[in-house]
Design a protein around this motif. Sequence first.
Motif, PDB file in Angstrom:
ATOM      1  N   ILE A  15      26.787 -24.231  -4.044  1.00 53.07           N
ATOM      2  CA  ILE A  15      25.668 -25.108  -3.691  1.00 53.07           C
ATOM      3  C   ILE A  15      24.394 -24.469  -4.226  1.00 53.07           C
ATOM      4  O   ILE A  15      24.113 -23.307  -3.941  1.00 53.07           O
ATOM      5  CB  ILE A  15      25.568 -25.282  -2.158  1.00 53.07           C
ATOM      6  CG1 ILE A  15      26.878 -25.816  -1.598  1.00 53.07           C
ATOM      7  CG2 ILE A  15      24.397 -26.190  -1.800  1.00 53.07           C
ATOM      8  CD1 ILE A  15      26.995 -25.707  -0.095  1.00 53.07           C
ATOM      9  N   ARG A  16      23.626 -25.220  -5.017  1.00 53.09           N
ATOM     10  CA  ARG A  16      22.341 -24.752  -5.536  1.00 53.09           C
ATOM     11  C   ARG A  16      21.239 -25.419  -4.738  1.00 53.09           C
ATOM     12  O   ARG A  16      21.229 -26.649  -4.591  1.00 53.09           O
ATOM     13  CB  ARG A  16      22.203 -25.101  -7.020  1.00 53.09           C
ATOM     14  CG  ARG A  16      23.179 -24.366  -7.909  1.00 53.09           C
ATOM     15  CD  ARG A  16      22.962 -24.668  -9.384  1.00 53.09           C
ATOM     16  NE  ARG A  16      22.695 -26.066  -9.684  1.00 53.09           N
ATOM     17  CZ  ARG A  16      23.622 -27.021  -9.812  1.00 53.09           C
ATOM     18  NH1 ARG A  16      24.889 -26.722  -9.639  1.00 53.09           N
ATOM     19  NH2 ARG A  16      23.289 -28.260 -10.106  1.00 53.09           N
ATOM     20  N   ALA A  17      20.304 -24.609  -4.214  1.00 52.03           N
ATOM     21  CA  ALA A  17      19.244 -25.150  -3.363  1.00 52.03           C
ATOM     22  C   ALA A  17      17.963 -24.338  -3.523  1.00 52.03           C
ATOM     23  O   ALA A  17      17.981 -23.212  -4.013  1.00 52.03           O
ATOM     24  CB  ALA A  17      19.688 -25.130  -1.904  1.00 52.03           C
ATOM     25  N   VAL A  58      27.479 -26.037   5.745  1.00 50.53           N
ATOM     26  CA  VAL A  58      26.500 -25.189   5.054  1.00 50.53           C
ATOM     27  C   VAL A  58      25.334 -26.034   4.540  1.00 50.53           C
ATOM     28  O   VAL A  58      24.176 -25.646   4.667  1.00 50.53           O
ATOM     29  CB  VAL A  58      27.166 -24.387   3.913  1.00 50.53           C
ATOM     30  CG1 VAL A  58      26.125 -23.662   3.080  1.00 50.53           C
ATOM     31  CG2 VAL A  58      28.169 -23.396   4.494  1.00 50.53           C
ATOM     32  N   ILE A  59      25.632 -27.213   3.993  1.00 50.36           N
ATOM     33  CA  ILE A  59      24.555 -28.098   3.539  1.00 50.36           C
ATOM     34  C   ILE A  59      23.672 -28.508   4.716  1.00 50.36           C
ATOM     35  O   ILE A  59      22.451 -28.530   4.611  1.00 50.36           O
ATOM     36  CB  ILE A  59      25.127 -29.319   2.799  1.00 50.36           C
ATOM     37  CG1 ILE A  59      25.690 -28.879   1.456  1.00 50.36           C
ATOM     38  CG2 ILE A  59      24.055 -30.400   2.608  1.00 50.36           C
ATOM     39  CD1 ILE A  59      26.412 -29.965   0.692  1.00 50.36           C
ATOM     40  N   VAL A  65      18.709 -29.306  -1.442  1.00 50.38           N
ATOM     41  CA  VAL A  65      19.915 -29.107  -2.241  1.00 50.38           C
ATOM     42  C   VAL A  65      19.686 -29.757  -3.599  1.00 50.38           C
ATOM     43  O   VAL A  65      19.324 -30.923  -3.693  1.00 50.38           O
ATOM     44  CB  VAL A  65      21.153 -29.710  -1.542  1.00 50.38           C
ATOM     45  CG1 VAL A  65      22.378 -29.612  -2.430  1.00 50.38           C
ATOM     46  CG2 VAL A  65      21.405 -29.003  -0.215  1.00 50.38           C
ATOM     47  N   GLU A  66      19.873 -28.975  -4.658  1.00 48.78           N
ATOM     48  CA  GLU A  66      19.634 -29.469  -6.015  1.00 48.78           C
ATOM     49  C   GLU A  66      20.920 -29.804  -6.754  1.00 48.78           C
ATOM     50  O   GLU A  66      20.873 -30.472  -7.773  1.00 48.78           O
ATOM     51  CB  GLU A  66      18.826 -28.450  -6.804  1.00 48.78           C
ATOM     52  CG  GLU A  66      17.444 -28.256  -6.227  1.00 48.78           C
ATOM     53  CD  GLU A  66      16.557 -27.479  -7.158  1.00 48.78           C
ATOM     54  OE1 GLU A  66      17.032 -26.533  -7.809  1.00 48.78           O
ATOM     55  OE2 GLU A  66      15.371 -27.831  -7.224  1.00 48.78           O
ATOM     56  N   MET A  94      18.490 -20.505  -4.435  1.00 50.25           N
ATOM     57  CA  MET A  94      19.642 -19.965  -3.728  1.00 50.25           C
ATOM     58  C   MET A  94      20.916 -20.590  -4.278  1.00 50.25           C
ATOM     59  O   MET A  94      20.956 -21.790  -4.536  1.00 50.25           O
ATOM     60  CB  MET A  94      19.505 -20.263  -2.241  1.00 50.25           C
ATOM     61  CG  MET A  94      20.660 -19.778  -1.415  1.00 50.25           C
ATOM     62  SD  MET A  94      20.401 -20.044   0.332  1.00 50.25           S
ATOM     63  CE  MET A  94      19.280 -18.717   0.675  1.00 50.25           C
ATOM     64  N   GLN A  95      21.916 -19.762  -4.480  1.00 52.68           N
ATOM     65  CA  GLN A  95      23.256 -20.222  -4.790  1.00 52.68           C
ATOM     66  C   GLN A  95      24.162 -19.742  -3.670  1.00 52.68           C
ATOM     67  O   GLN A  95      24.225 -18.539  -3.400  1.00 52.68           O
ATOM     68  CB  GLN A  95      23.754 -19.668  -6.119  1.00 52.68           C
ATOM     69  CG  GLN A  95      23.152 -20.332  -7.311  1.00 52.68           C
ATOM     70  CD  GLN A  95      23.900 -19.969  -8.590  1.00 52.68           C
ATOM     71  OE1 GLN A  95      24.696 -19.038  -8.625  1.00 52.68           O
ATOM     72  NE2 GLN A  95      23.638 -20.728  -9.626  1.00 52.68           N
TER      73      GLN A  95
END
Length: 94
Positions: free
Chosen positions: A38-40, A15-16, A26-27, A3-4
């Motif tokens: 945010i990349r997750a 959001v995090i 979260v990556e 997910m981005q």
Amino acid sequence: MKMQVMVPSDCMGDVIGDLNHRRGRVEGMDSTNKGEVIRAIVPMSENLEILVDLRSITGGRGSFAIEFSHYDELPGHLMDKVIADSKMAAEEDE
């Protein structure tokens, strides 16, 4: 699912927190001229209502994109619930 999530900077913490609540990992995060990305990795079953929640958290200013990442083992406590629900449904069918 990969997910981005694109969000305004002032909403990033909320959001995090929401992604963590959804069993997401979260990556990484990147800054852009339009806000934060945010990349997750988030389980698909937890993504069903993310659109509504993201709109609420960001005031309609956030967006996201998802794609399949990989299959993963279901945590034990959730596996027990799925098995119990399946047994109950089978008993009702008899």
